[in-house]
Design a protein around this motif. Structure first.
Motif, PDB file in Angstrom:
ATOM      1  N   VAL A  28       0.854  -1.186   0.000  1.00  0.00           N
ATOM      2  CA  VAL A  28       0.000   0.000   0.000  1.00  0.00           C
ATOM      3  C   VAL A  28       0.891   1.238   0.000  1.00  0.00           C
ATOM      4  CG1 VAL A  28      -1.797   1.291   1.196  1.00  0.00           C
ATOM      5  CG2 VAL A  28      -1.786  -1.209   1.305  1.00  0.00           C
ATOM      6  N   THR A  29       0.644   2.160  -0.927  1.00  0.00           N
ATOM      7  CA  THR A  29       1.397   3.413  -0.971  1.00  0.00           C
ATOM      8  C   THR A  29       0.486   4.557  -0.546  1.00  0.00           C
ATOM      9  OG1 THR A  29       2.804   2.630  -2.781  1.00  0.00           O
ATOM     10  CG2 THR A  29       2.704   5.008  -2.422  1.00  0.00           C
ATOM     11  N   TYR A  30       0.907   5.263   0.505  1.00  0.00           N
ATOM     12  CA  TYR A  30       0.177   6.430   0.999  1.00  0.00           C
ATOM     13  C   TYR A  30       0.937   7.690   0.583  1.00  0.00           C
ATOM     14  CZ  TYR A  30      -1.866   3.020   4.277  1.00  0.00           C
ATOM     15  OH  TYR A  30      -2.490   1.941   4.843  1.00  0.00           O
ATOM     16  N   THR A  31       0.212   8.677   0.071  1.00  0.00           N
ATOM     17  CA  THR A  31       0.817   9.959  -0.277  1.00  0.00           C
ATOM     18  C   THR A  31       0.033  11.067   0.415  1.00  0.00           C
ATOM     19  OG1 THR A  31       1.505   9.129  -2.443  1.00  0.00           O
ATOM     20  CG2 THR A  31       1.482  11.511  -2.142  1.00  0.00           C
ATOM     21  N   MET A  32       0.749  11.981   1.075  1.00  0.00           N
ATOM     22  CA  MET A  32       0.104  13.079   1.802  1.00  0.00           C
ATOM     23  C   MET A  32       0.927  14.353   1.623  1.00  0.00           C
ATOM     24  SD  MET A  32      -0.792  13.370   5.897  1.00  0.00           S
ATOM     25  CE  MET A  32      -2.273  12.357   5.834  1.00  0.00           C
ATOM     26  N   ALA A  33       0.240  15.462   1.376  1.00  0.00           N
ATOM     27  CA  ALA A  33       0.923  16.749   1.285  1.00  0.00           C
ATOM     28  C   ALA A  33       1.516  17.112   2.634  1.00  0.00           C
ATOM     29  CB  ALA A  33      -0.048  17.832   0.815  1.00  0.00           C
ATOM     30  N   SER A  34       2.645  17.783   2.619  1.00  0.00           N
ATOM     31  CA  SER A  34       3.364  18.067   3.863  1.00  0.00           C
ATOM     32  C   SER A  34       2.544  18.896   4.847  1.00  0.00           C
ATOM     33  CB  SER A  34       4.682  18.780   3.556  1.00  0.00           C
ATOM     34  OG  SER A  34       4.447  20.001   2.875  1.00  0.00           O
ATOM     35  N   ASP A  35       1.697  19.787   4.337  1.00  0.00           N
ATOM     36  CA  ASP A  35       0.906  20.621   5.248  1.00  0.00           C
ATOM     37  C   ASP A  35      -0.251  19.857   5.892  1.00  0.00           C
ATOM     38  OD1 ASP A  35      -0.601  20.378   2.949  1.00  0.00           O
ATOM     39  OD2 ASP A  35      -1.211  22.481   2.902  1.00  0.00           O
ATOM     40  N   LYS A  36      -0.479  18.611   5.461  1.00  0.00           N
ATOM     41  CA  LYS A  36      -1.531  17.785   6.044  1.00  0.00           C
ATOM     42  C   LYS A  36      -0.984  16.757   7.045  1.00  0.00           C
ATOM     43  CE  LYS A  36      -4.678  19.650   3.406  1.00  0.00           C
ATOM     44  NZ  LYS A  36      -5.691  20.577   3.982  1.00  0.00           N
ATOM     45  N   LEU A  37       0.325  16.732   7.209  1.00  0.00           N
ATOM     46  CA  LEU A  37       0.904  15.760   8.123  1.00  0.00           C
ATOM     47  C   LEU A  37       0.406  15.965   9.549  1.00  0.00           C
ATOM     48  CD1 LEU A  37       4.682  15.589   7.087  1.00  0.00           C
ATOM     49  CD2 LEU A  37       2.970  13.791   6.815  1.00  0.00           C
ATOM     50  N   PRO A  38       0.100  14.888  10.256  1.00  0.00           N
ATOM     51  CA  PRO A  38      -0.323  15.045  11.649  1.00  0.00           C
ATOM     52  C   PRO A  38       0.840  15.489  12.533  1.00  0.00           C
ATOM     53  CG  PRO A  38      -0.001  12.731  11.120  1.00  0.00           C
ATOM     54  CD  PRO A  38       0.138  13.480   9.825  1.00  0.00           C
ATOM     55  N   ARG A  39       0.528  16.161  13.579  1.00  0.00           N
ATOM     56  CA  ARG A  39       1.548  16.553  14.558  1.00  0.00           C
ATOM     57  C   ARG A  39       1.512  15.554  15.711  1.00  0.00           C
ATOM     58  NH1 ARG A  39       3.741  21.371  13.381  1.00  0.00           N
ATOM     59  NH2 ARG A  39       2.609  22.716  11.903  1.00  0.00           N
ATOM     60  N   ILE A  40       2.653  14.964  15.988  1.00  0.00           N
ATOM     61  CA  ILE A  40       2.744  13.948  17.040  1.00  0.00           C
ATOM     62  C   ILE A  40       3.210  14.625  18.313  1.00  0.00           C
ATOM     63  CG2 ILE A  40       3.857  11.792  17.750  1.00  0.00           C
ATOM     64  CD1 ILE A  40       4.103  11.109  14.789  1.00  0.00           C
TER      65      ILE A  40
END
Length: 283
Positions: free
Chosen positions: A24-36
């Motif tokens: 499975v390949t997931y792609t996400m824009a950097s501004d949508k990354l969750p904050r841990i």
């Protein structure tokens, strides 16, 4: 067991192989990354040279699902080969009390941060590694995770619409020695049942089998009873079931196996591993 990367799935099914691995390949824009925000102060993540630090990764990998759900038992030569095969890959290792407890293998391009492999021995190390990844949000436009885990984790993301996800059929597997495979099969569920198995290539697997599991005591025997071709299962479909890729009940529902009693379906599904297999390697 035998694994291979097929140029055509239908061709290799003629030789007893079956698809059991997906990626499975997931792609996400950097501004949508969750904050841990989870506190991981007990874990320190360090960037290290991939080619000279594979010795730190071996025990972590071996304890992770990457090795325990159908993956390779990586030999030392394979570990030495990986940095040569993937010269652009980089490495970050998590340390807890100065002991390596997790790692991430990744690559950075002008616009992408690509994660190829993540393994850990505890939850805090996993959180620390993903915090390390997300701290690079200003260095790339998109973050890509090429996951060997076929399970889709949409629900773990705040906004699933922010993900672009692609499921790709991966490699195939083949049970070479059915008796040996079942005698070592990782189950402790008590069960007793019979199966007629068709293997057009390896006659040793072809025939009427009796399976009996009782705790650690197990018996796998092939008898001289004539094979019932009307209720027999192919070695390919049996491979799917025993690898946990698809249940016997699902194969019956889709018409891939026929003539089975409900007890046979129930008993076989009861002993199978509950999760889909994982293969991170390609060869």
């Amino acid at each position: 067991m035998s694994y291979l990367a097929p140029f055509a799935f239908s061709y290799y099914r003629r030789f007893g192989y079956e698809q059991v691995f997906d990626h499975v390949t997931y792609t996400m824009a950097s501004d949508k990354l969750p904050r841990i925000s989870k506190n991981t102060e007990n874990v320190q993540v360090k960037r290290l040279d991939f080619s000279s630090n594979t010795n730190l990764l071996k025990s972590i990998y071996q304890q992770s699902p990457l090795a325990q759900r159908g993956g390779l038992n990586r030999a030392d030569w394979w570990w030495d080969y990986l940095p040569k095969k993937f010269a652009n890959h980089q490495l970050a290792v998590a340390f807890e009390h100065q002991q390596p407890t997790g790692y991430v293998i990744y690559e950075r391009t002008a616009s992408e941060f690509i994660i190829y492999e993540v393994a850990n021995t505890d939850i805090e190390s996993r959180q620390a590694l993903w915090k390390f990844v997300t701290k690079h949000r200003t260095t790339a436009e998109n973050f890509i995770y090429q996951s060997p885990v076929a399970d889709i984790d949409f629900d773990l993301v705040d906004e699933p619409y922010s993900l672009t996800t692609t499921v790709q059929p991966y490699m195939m597997a083949r049970i070479v020695n059915l008796q040996d495979f079942l005698e070592k099969y990782p189950t402790s569920t008590p069960a007793k049942f019979t199966l007629d198995v068709i293997d057009d290539v390896l006659s040793e697997n072809n025939g009427h089998w009796t399976f009996e599991f009782d705790g650690k005591v197990r018996s796998v025997q092939k008898s001289n009873v004539p094979l019932d071709t009307h209720t027999a299962i192919t070695i390919q479909q049996l491979t799917k079931i025993l690898f946990g890729y698809r249940s016997a009940a699902s194969l019956v529902e889709h018409g891939k196996i026929a003539g089975w009693t409900s007890d046979n379906v129930k008993n076989l599904d009861a002993i199978t591993v509950p999760q889909k297999p994982i293969l991170a390697d390609y060869f």
